[in-house]
Design a protein around this motif. Sequence first.
Motif, short mmCIF file in Angstrom:
data_model
loop_
_atom_site.label_atom_id
_atom_site.label_comp_id
_atom_site.label_asym_id
_atom_site.label_seq_id
_atom_site.Cartn_x
_atom_site.Cartn_y
_atom_site.Cartn_z
N ASP A 89 0.83 -1.21 0.00
CA ASP A 89 0.00 0.00 0.00
C ASP A 89 0.87 1.26 0.00
OD1 ASP A 89 0.94 0.32 2.63
OD2 ASP A 89 -0.83 -0.62 3.49
N ALA A 90 0.20 2.42 -0.01
CA ALA A 90 0.90 3.70 -0.14
C ALA A 90 1.82 3.98 1.05
CB ALA A 90 -0.11 4.82 -0.30
N ASP A 91 1.37 3.64 2.27
CA ASP A 91 2.21 3.89 3.45
C ASP A 91 3.48 3.06 3.40
OD1 ASP A 91 0.43 5.73 4.46
OD2 ASP A 91 -0.61 4.28 5.75
N THR A 92 3.34 1.82 2.97
CA THR A 92 4.51 0.95 2.87
C THR A 92 5.46 1.44 1.79
OG1 THR A 92 3.17 -0.93 3.60
CG2 THR A 92 5.30 -1.43 2.57
N LYS A 93 4.89 1.92 0.69
CA LYS A 93 5.72 2.46 -0.39
C LYS A 93 6.53 3.66 0.11
CE LYS A 93 2.90 0.92 -4.28
NZ LYS A 93 1.97 1.30 -5.36
N LYS A 94 5.92 4.48 0.96
CA LYS A 94 6.63 5.63 1.49
C LYS A 94 7.81 5.18 2.34
CE LYS A 94 5.97 9.84 4.22
NZ LYS A 94 5.00 10.66 5.01
N LYS A 95 7.61 4.15 3.13
CA LYS A 95 8.71 3.62 3.96
C LYS A 95 9.81 3.03 3.08
CE LYS A 95 5.77 2.55 7.93
NZ LYS A 95 5.21 1.47 8.79
N ASP A 136 10.49 3.94 0.00
CA ASP A 136 11.17 5.07 -0.64
C ASP A 136 12.23 5.67 0.28
OD1 ASP A 136 9.39 4.61 -2.65
OD2 ASP A 136 8.21 6.43 -2.38
N GLU A 137 11.85 5.95 1.50
CA GLU A 137 12.81 6.54 2.43
C GLU A 137 13.93 5.56 2.76
OE1 GLU A 137 11.13 8.28 5.90
OE2 GLU A 137 10.13 9.89 4.79
#
Length: 655
Positions: free
Chosen positions: A477-483, A485-486
């Motif tokens: 999901d989007a939250d996991t993708k953000k993690k 990415d960072e």
Amino acid sequence: MKVLTTLFLFLCAAHVFAADDFILLDYDWESSPTAYVPNDKEKDQSMVVLMEKRMYEMHYNAKNQLEAYMLIHKILWVNSDDAIDANNKIYLPYSQASDMIKQKVRVINSQGKVINMSNSSIKESKDDESEKTYKYFATEGVDKGSKIEYYFVLKYYPDFSGSRITLQSSNMKENVDVTIITPSNLVMKCKSYNGLPEMELDSSETEMNVLHLHVDTMAALEDEPFSNSDANLQYVLYKLSKNTYAGSNEVVTFSKYAQSIYEVTYIDISSSVKKKLQKVLKDADIESYKDTESKVRNLEEYIKTAFRISDQKVNAAEDLSSVCDNKVADEYGLLRLYIALFNLLDIDAQVVITNNRYDMYFDPEFESFIFLEDMLLYFPDLDKYMVLGDVFSRLGYINTGYLNNYGLFLKQVEIGGVKTAISQVKKIEPLPYDKVEDNMRVEVDLNKNISSPEYTFHREQTGYYAQSTQVIYDYVDADTKKKIDEGQVKDVTENMTVEHVDLTNTGSKFFGVKPLITNARFTSTEFVEKAGDNYLFNVGLLIGPQAEIYNEKPRVMEIENGFNRGYHRVIIFTIPDGYVCDNLNDLNIDVYQEREGERTMAFTSSYTVNGNTVEVTVDEYYKLLTLPVSEFEEYRSVINASANFNKISLVLQPK
């Protein structure tokens, strides 16, 4: 699923002696054990296996049916709290292929007191991940210097196509024995590995075959960095070689296995099934791709995203018609699907059966089905492999455990108008180092804010370095993708504030095709620190944490890596106005190994200066997957050169 090889065992079976004559059914341990006094070599050990006995006994019973029993008998001497904790549970070796006949566990403490564990001491535990239930004895009264002794006798169903007995471990062992007993007509073939003595046939026995090996003292094999511990343990393989009552031919051969795979894979396709297969190709839009590699890649991508792969054997999931309709396939259904589709596309796809080298190395000289665990496809025109059901793998980048290992290759041929398969054992070569890269470029202007500057970050990853991020992007999901990415930036250090990050070429369709690209900006106080009037610029940390190998004990195992790899890093920074740096030469490192004039591995760093701008270039690569122990120090020096670069701090002094 393995090819069954036991039918012939019961043909022409001569009665040898009845089950009542089994040695193991009457087996028992010493009635009056005593406390153990260690010798000088043992007393410094955390634990010693004082005795390990394994027996495998097979006979025909009164009904002329083959029965098999197995004994595992061990005596452990524990000499530390860690060893006591590690052995406070003695797990019972239950399985679907065995029945427990006898089980005994006891403790002889340091004072010689004998504590027998009753069956009421048996407890159960459940693994949350596998949901498997385990039974174990909970040992009691164990102190330092105790002996823990246990033995089990099991009735089991032997795998005559190939079995492994692993004897060496991370603990020292003494008095190790293995015995294999079979009726006179069942001739076993054995092979020992990694320095273990070979099994020897007892020539004094005439009514049965008895194979035996004994080791007085077996050294522990401890984990070492950049090694393959499990495959380097001492073990013996055994298989049925011949049933003399059924003929003199070898029973278990690679060619027989290959033929059996061919017969269940290259099946006749009816016109109705062919239409369904053509619909699969249409849904995958394969006609829009012109070259072979694009067709293979996109068909793989379609099947691994549109079809569900079942780990369980399901009859319907093997039938091609059902597979096409329901988009569910087990291993064999998936293999049939791929082969049928590639045949329609007139693409040469060869079946390869191999195993994971991290478990054991495929031995081309010992024809056992134990090596034939996993199936791949090989495309000779592309010189690339594909893993059938692994949704996180794509063409050209198979699981690293298959690389630098052997495999059984099947090729369809036509002889006299009859189609069949020929097989050959060949090596699955590792990828060259430039197919797996992690390249980085970091720019920093120390003029703007010397204590906490802004960093511009660019990273390109290919092959296995890109795999986990590129492929998993399709499933989170989007939250996991953000993690994620960072995390691409925070590989350098957790101590940073990421101001912007952007990933390009995410998704499984790009894996093996385009590099995963990360662009970011971040600030951090990790790399610059005040030291009086000076500043220390920890430039070496910008390549991220590096491994360092310490050499406290002599190296035992050869060096082995998961894959060949390369790194290219560029660091560009400005020396602040009013400051000078006198130790730039610390950035010059050149450590390498050379064979026949070619560098096989290296860590090289250098710099150039243009005004107040310094550009540092770092190249590191490893072209060989394995190296002998004799070259360990060369490998260590290259690995440690990267760790030494990590420690470089440039001193920025006021003019």
